[in-house]
Design a protein around this motif. Structure first.
Motif, short mmCIF file in Angstrom:
data_model
loop_
_atom_site.label_atom_id
_atom_site.label_comp_id
_atom_site.label_asym_id
_atom_site.label_seq_id
_atom_site.Cartn_x
_atom_site.Cartn_y
_atom_site.Cartn_z
N PRO A 199 52.80 53.62 59.17
CA PRO A 199 52.10 54.84 59.58
C PRO A 199 50.67 54.86 59.03
O PRO A 199 50.41 54.36 57.94
N GLU A 200 49.76 55.43 59.80
CA GLU A 200 48.36 55.46 59.37
C GLU A 200 48.14 56.30 58.11
O GLU A 200 47.16 56.13 57.42
N ASN A 201 49.07 57.18 57.80
CA ASN A 201 48.94 57.99 56.58
C ASN A 201 49.75 57.40 55.43
O ASN A 201 49.95 58.05 54.41
N PHE A 202 50.20 56.16 55.55
CA PHE A 202 51.00 55.50 54.53
C PHE A 202 50.23 55.49 53.21
O PHE A 202 49.06 55.16 53.16
N GLY A 203 50.90 55.87 52.15
CA GLY A 203 50.29 55.85 50.83
C GLY A 203 49.55 57.12 50.46
O GLY A 203 49.10 57.26 49.34
N GLU A 204 49.42 58.05 51.42
CA GLU A 204 48.76 59.31 51.07
C GLU A 204 49.67 60.11 50.15
O GLU A 204 50.89 60.08 50.29
N PRO A 205 49.08 60.81 49.21
CA PRO A 205 49.91 61.59 48.29
C PRO A 205 50.70 62.67 49.03
O PRO A 205 50.22 63.24 50.00
N TYR A 206 51.88 62.89 48.56
CA TYR A 206 52.74 63.93 49.12
C TYR A 206 52.24 65.29 48.66
O TYR A 206 51.98 65.49 47.47
N VAL A 207 52.09 66.19 49.59
CA VAL A 207 51.65 67.55 49.26
C VAL A 207 52.76 68.50 49.73
O VAL A 207 52.96 68.67 50.92
N PRO A 208 53.50 69.07 48.79
CA PRO A 208 54.56 70.00 49.18
C PRO A 208 54.00 71.14 50.03
O PRO A 208 52.89 71.61 49.79
N GLY A 209 54.78 71.52 51.04
CA GLY A 209 54.38 72.63 51.88
C GLY A 209 53.73 72.21 53.19
O GLY A 209 53.66 72.99 54.12
N LEU A 210 53.25 70.97 53.27
CA LEU A 210 52.60 70.51 54.51
C LEU A 210 53.61 70.05 55.55
O LEU A 210 53.34 70.11 56.74
N ASP A 211 54.75 69.56 55.09
CA ASP A 211 55.78 69.06 56.00
C ASP A 211 57.12 69.64 55.57
O ASP A 211 57.79 69.11 54.69
N PRO A 212 57.54 70.76 56.18
CA PRO A 212 58.77 71.42 55.75
C PRO A 212 60.02 70.55 55.88
O PRO A 212 60.94 70.67 55.09
N VAL A 213 60.04 69.65 56.86
CA VAL A 213 61.20 68.77 57.01
C VAL A 213 61.28 67.80 55.83
O VAL A 213 62.33 67.62 55.22
N LYS A 214 60.14 67.20 55.48
CA LYS A 214 60.14 66.29 54.33
C LYS A 214 60.46 67.06 53.06
O LYS A 214 61.24 66.58 52.23
N ASP A 215 59.88 68.24 52.90
CA ASP A 215 60.19 69.07 51.72
C ASP A 215 61.69 69.27 51.58
O ASP A 215 62.24 69.16 50.48
N HIS A 216 62.35 69.56 52.69
CA HIS A 216 63.79 69.79 52.70
C HIS A 216 64.54 68.56 52.16
O HIS A 216 65.41 68.69 51.28
N PHE A 217 64.20 67.37 52.66
CA PHE A 217 64.89 66.16 52.22
C PHE A 217 64.53 65.78 50.79
O PHE A 217 65.39 65.31 50.03
N VAL A 218 63.28 65.95 50.40
CA VAL A 218 62.89 65.67 49.01
C VAL A 218 63.72 66.54 48.07
O VAL A 218 64.27 66.06 47.07
N ASN A 219 63.83 67.82 48.39
CA ASN A 219 64.60 68.73 47.54
C ASN A 219 66.07 68.37 47.51
O ASN A 219 66.71 68.45 46.45
N ARG A 220 66.63 67.96 48.64
CA ARG A 220 68.04 67.55 48.68
C ARG A 220 68.28 66.35 47.77
O ARG A 220 69.26 66.33 47.01
#
Length: 142
Positions: A78-99
């Motif tokens: 992905p073109e955004n590979f390696g970009e820092p994770y910012v909670p709140g920008l991607d609710p689906v990813k946030d959900h899985f990270v929290n799980r």
């Protein structure tokens, strides 16, 4: 006459870009560099691309956006590979990270299962959504 030996040679790349002048290029350069940090195989993929397509110049900042995109697309990066994770920008990813984080809190065995699955990147936020989802489905993470 050392200077004469360079006459007639054409440059195979652009001068290195100054970071910040082109945010799109900065993002792609970061993606290529992050991809290389994933391991020897990844680095060799970039080096091979450089040797066969880019005149052997390995510094991604010395290549134009279209060539960086070509490499990333060819390798499924992905073109955004390696970009820092910012909670709140991607609710689906946030959900899985929290799980996954909650799962790890369930005990040492859960932490070891995650560590075996994820390799050297232990922080769930450093993985893409599909990897987190795959882990949750494979291990029945609530």
């Amino acid at each position: 006459e050392a200077n004469g030996s360079w006459q007639g040679l054409q440059a195979t790349s652009m001068p290195a870009a100054v970071p910040g002048q082109d945010p799109e290029k900065d993002r792609l350069v970061n993606a290529v560099k992050s991809f290389q940090r994933e391991g020897e195989m990844h680095r060799e993929l970039w080096w091979n691309f450089c040797e066969t397509q880019l005149g052997g110049v390995r510094d991604p900042s010395r290549h134009d956006v279209s060539l960086l995109r070509q490499f990333l697309a060819a390798n499924g990066v992905p073109e955004n590979f390696g970009e820092p994770y910012v909670p709140g920008l991607d609710p689906v990813k946030d959900h899985f990270v929290n799980r996954v984080k909650q799962y790890q809190k369930g005990g040492e065995q859960n932490r070891e299962i995650w560590a075996t699955f994820c390799g050297h990147k232990r922080d769930p936020a450093r993985h893409d959504t599909s990897t987190l989802q795959q882990f949750c489905e494979a291990y029945g993470v609530p």
